[in-house]
Design a protein around this motif. Sequence first.
Motif, short mmCIF file in Angstrom:
data_model
loop_
_atom_site.label_atom_id
_atom_site.label_comp_id
_atom_site.label_asym_id
_atom_site.label_seq_id
_atom_site.Cartn_x
_atom_site.Cartn_y
_atom_site.Cartn_z
N THR A 2 0.95 -1.36 -0.04
CA THR A 2 -0.14 0.08 0.02
C THR A 2 0.89 1.13 0.03
OG1 THR A 2 -0.12 0.14 2.45
CG2 THR A 2 -1.95 -1.13 1.30
N VAL A 43 -1.92 -0.88 -3.93
CA VAL A 43 -3.22 -0.26 -3.54
C VAL A 43 -3.16 1.05 -2.52
CG1 VAL A 43 -4.57 -2.45 -3.84
CG2 VAL A 43 -3.63 -1.68 -1.80
N GLU A 44 -4.18 1.99 -2.73
CA GLU A 44 -4.08 3.15 -1.95
C GLU A 44 -4.22 2.65 -0.39
OE1 GLU A 44 -6.12 7.70 -1.59
OE2 GLU A 44 -6.85 6.02 -3.14
N HIS A 45 -3.36 3.31 0.20
CA HIS A 45 -3.83 3.22 1.82
C HIS A 45 -4.90 3.63 2.44
CE1 HIS A 45 -2.45 2.18 5.92
NE2 HIS A 45 -2.39 3.36 6.20
N ASP A 46 -5.44 2.76 3.21
CA ASP A 46 -6.89 3.12 3.76
C ASP A 46 -6.53 3.21 5.43
OD1 ASP A 46 -9.34 3.87 4.71
OD2 ASP A 46 -10.37 2.64 3.41
#
Length: 476
Positions: A2, A43-46
């Motif tokens: 991420t 993937v984008e960090h959430d």
Amino acid sequence: MTVAKRSNALRIAAADAAAQRLGLHPGLAFTDAKLRVAHIEVVEHDAAADLALLERIADWGDRYSPIIAIEPPDMILFDITGVTHIFGGEAELVADIEARLARQGFAVRTAIAGTARAARAHCRFGRGGVVLPDAVSERVAGLPVEALECGLDILIALRRAGFLYLEDFLSRPREPLAARFGPELTDRLAQILEETDRSLTPRRPVPEFLAEQRFADPIGLMEDIALDSLAADLCGQLHRQGQGGRSFELGFYRADGKIERIGLLSGQPLADPGTLRRLFEMRLDALADPLDPGFGFDMMRLAVLAGDPLGPVQSGLDGKVEASREVSALVDRLSARFGAGAVQRLIARDTHLPERASLPVPSLSDARDSAEWLGTGEVPRRPLFLFYPAPQVDVVAEVPDGPPRRFRWRGVSHDVARAEGPERIAPEWWRRTTDTRTRDYFRIEDSEGQRFWLFRYGFYGREVEPVRWFLQGIFP
């Protein structure tokens, strides 16, 4: 892997084991990572989702210790003082945690030490495991200075001064270090060396008493759940300590990690297992969404979150004590069936305005009166039933400032037989409100024996606005 924007650059926020073997570690700029490995799954960090997951794991970990704290983004701290014997020892406790989390798909690293800061350092920057008291200095010596977690500026200063590992601090006096790098550094070093400690701040209330039951095989049917043994165990603890529970919690721990908690409040100290069991059965029957066992419950816990001393009760000759206990028991049953907020009582507030003089609160809450009720021990000077907003009525009076002789309400005329008053109530001038006129209240009884509470809003001849009459309430 991420990525997230940090320090004005897109950087790696988290990486799995395969990525780290390729040299892709958290904090590395994403452009540098692309130069090292051309094809990366990103993937984008959430952060919010990560925190929610950490909270859920901490909820699940409540089965191991009642004192748990989370330290985002990826750490959970357990205070296991006095609980390891339940699992057969520290090694068995760690093995059980790791095995259960592995079945849920998590890879974890654990460490047990004498202080929370030491366990954090060994878990995050060391090899984990159990740090024995006689091996603290040896295990600490190999930790990097990053284990102090004192910030980037202090870390750079330490490295420039030649401090690379914690063993470089062991033979040096603390005072010069605190003077040069700040007292926070020496405080954290003392915690890692287990010389001092800081208490954990529990994320949930710590139970005063608890009883739990673990099942060898998960229970999948609600009919198989029996509260008798749990209630008897818990109430036995309460009786031995002379205590009664006021706030209870029943927890259902599912095999997949999900936890269902059911709360129960009591209006009086409760230590009777039969009553406690019946109240929880009513609470479970009244749930809008029945409990979902999923893959089954492997543990149940009944806890007291708050209680009071359970003293002897002296029955009076007038029976008022028994009547009060019966009312409290009725309130407990109704609250268990319909919810604590559905059964309310009134508490007095420090104001003379009738519409503000009382406040409805849940009957089982700890809210107290902020003022004395008017007319205590006497014939009520104010009716129990009040209109809000008060309806306007047409009044005929003999003199402008006198009591009414006749009034009309809802199309019906009432001839006044008796009147008492006025009771003058001035406006609350310190509040920002449009209610700025004086009220004169009269207790009225008409020719048919009905009693009303009317007030005149304003003064004749003293104010520009017309004077009006309102019906505030009706006496029984």
